[in-house]
Design an enzyme around this catalytic site. Structure first.
Site, short mmCIF file in Angstrom:
data_model
loop_
_atom_site.label_atom_id
_atom_site.label_comp_id
_atom_site.label_asym_id
_atom_site.label_seq_id
_atom_site.Cartn_x
_atom_site.Cartn_y
_atom_site.Cartn_z
N LYS A 70 -0.65 -15.71 -97.28
CA LYS A 70 -0.47 -14.52 -96.12
C LYS A 70 -0.05 -14.59 -95.50
CE LYS A 70 -3.50 -11.54 -99.89
NZ LYS A 70 -4.09 -10.36 -99.48
N ASP A 106 -2.43 -4.23 -99.07
CA ASP A 106 -4.12 -3.97 -99.59
C ASP A 106 -4.10 -3.18 -98.20
OD1 ASP A 106 -3.82 -5.59 -101.53
OD2 ASP A 106 -3.62 -7.95 -99.60
N GLY A 129 -16.64 -11.35 -95.59
CA GLY A 129 -15.23 -12.86 -95.83
C GLY A 129 -14.98 -12.52 -94.75
N SER A 130 -14.42 -13.45 -94.07
CA SER A 130 -12.97 -13.77 -93.82
C SER A 130 -12.02 -14.37 -93.36
CB SER A 130 -13.71 -14.43 -91.70
OG SER A 130 -14.27 -16.28 -92.64
N GLY A 131 -11.67 -14.67 -94.58
CA GLY A 131 -9.90 -15.07 -94.87
C GLY A 131 -8.87 -13.52 -94.99
N GLY A 132 -7.68 -13.79 -95.32
CA GLY A 132 -6.68 -13.26 -95.11
C GLY A 132 -6.82 -11.34 -96.17
#
Length: 271
Positions: A70, A106, A129-132
């Site tokens: 991403k 999203d 969470g800390s992703g895309g």
């Protein structure tokens, strides 16, 4: 209605580290129902620049982008829509005669769900969470007016960075964190090794006023089941994945299906 692929068929695709079937089933269901000369196929790649170059070179109409691509796709496209620029993360590429424009549906879907579910901006959130995808969710809540909360992430570097970007605090765990709204944006509860695990402890769910789990498969995760059993309002990942996929369909085709057709396509894709 039976369709046949021919030289004029428009190809849409997805790129993911772990390709799934939802997008393929959802998009192809709509193409067939609306008699569109499109076909959709899921792919993965070990050569991202070549894959994005192939979209341009082969005239592929659109591409859904999932983790871990991403952010890495950003320098490979020609322009970025505000929905993606706001969070420096993309999930959709549209090819207009060789010009690749990136979007983030999203982000768009989360903003719409916040409004649809009437979530008050006075709620204090805890986002795990800390992703895309976590970036899309956190920034959607930020831009909707939420100001209080924590990004809960074991990875301090990515957790602190997302907290700084979204304007929330960072915590490595839920110890001492008070939250009215719990948001899971991790694989916990997803089909696989963590499918039976809770993203938040029962006590946190009991204290919460609402629960949001971005995991879509299964839509009824352990967290969602617990929240329902306690009478808490919930938002499920199935709602997210359907809304964002509809927006991708619109970007690819220029058509917006009616609600009844979307519901049938979603039921087919999630079955």
């Amino acid at each position: 209605m039976t369709r046949s692929i021919n030289r004029d068929t428009q190809l849409c695709m997805s790129l993911s580290g772990r390709p799934g079937n939802f997008g393929t089933r959802f998009q192809n269901y709509l193409y067939e129902a609306l008699d569109l000369n499109y076909v959709y196929k899921a792919f993965t790649t070990r050569d991202l620049p070549a894959a994005i170059g192939g979209i341009r070179a082969l005239g592929i109409r659109g591409c859904a982008v999932s983790m871990p691509f991403k952010e890495a796709c950003i320098p490979l496209v020609d322009s970025i829509d505000a929905s993606a620029a706001a969070i420096a993360s993309i999930n959709t590429i549209v090819n207009n005669d060789g010009h690749l424009r990136a979007y983030n549906t999203d982000y768009t879907a989360i903003r719409r769900l916040i409004e649809q579910h009437g979530l008050g901006t006075d709620l204090q959130l805890a986002l795990r969470g800390s992703g895309g995808m976590a970036k899309a969710v956190a920034c959607a809540f930020r831009d909707a007016g939420f100001r209080q909360g924590h990004i809960v992430a074991r990875n301090e570097a990515t957790g602190r960075k997302l907290a700084e970007t979204s304007g929330f605090a960072w915590a490595s765990n839920m110890s001492g964190v008070q939250a009215d709204l719990l948001i899971n944006v991790t694989p916990i509860g997803m089909e696989g090794p963590e499918k039976d695990q809770l993203a938040f402890e029962r006590g946190a769910v009991e204290r919460a006023k609402a629960v949001f789990d971005v995991v879509a498969l299964p839509p009824e995760t352990p967290l969602i089941k617990l929240a329902r059993s306690l009478g808490r309002p919930v938002i499920t990942g199935a709602e997210v994945i359907v809304l964002q996929a509809v927006e991708q369909f619109v970007l690819y085709t220029g058509l917006r299906p009616d609600d009844a057709l979307i519901a049938r396509a979603a039921a087919h894709a999630l079955a």
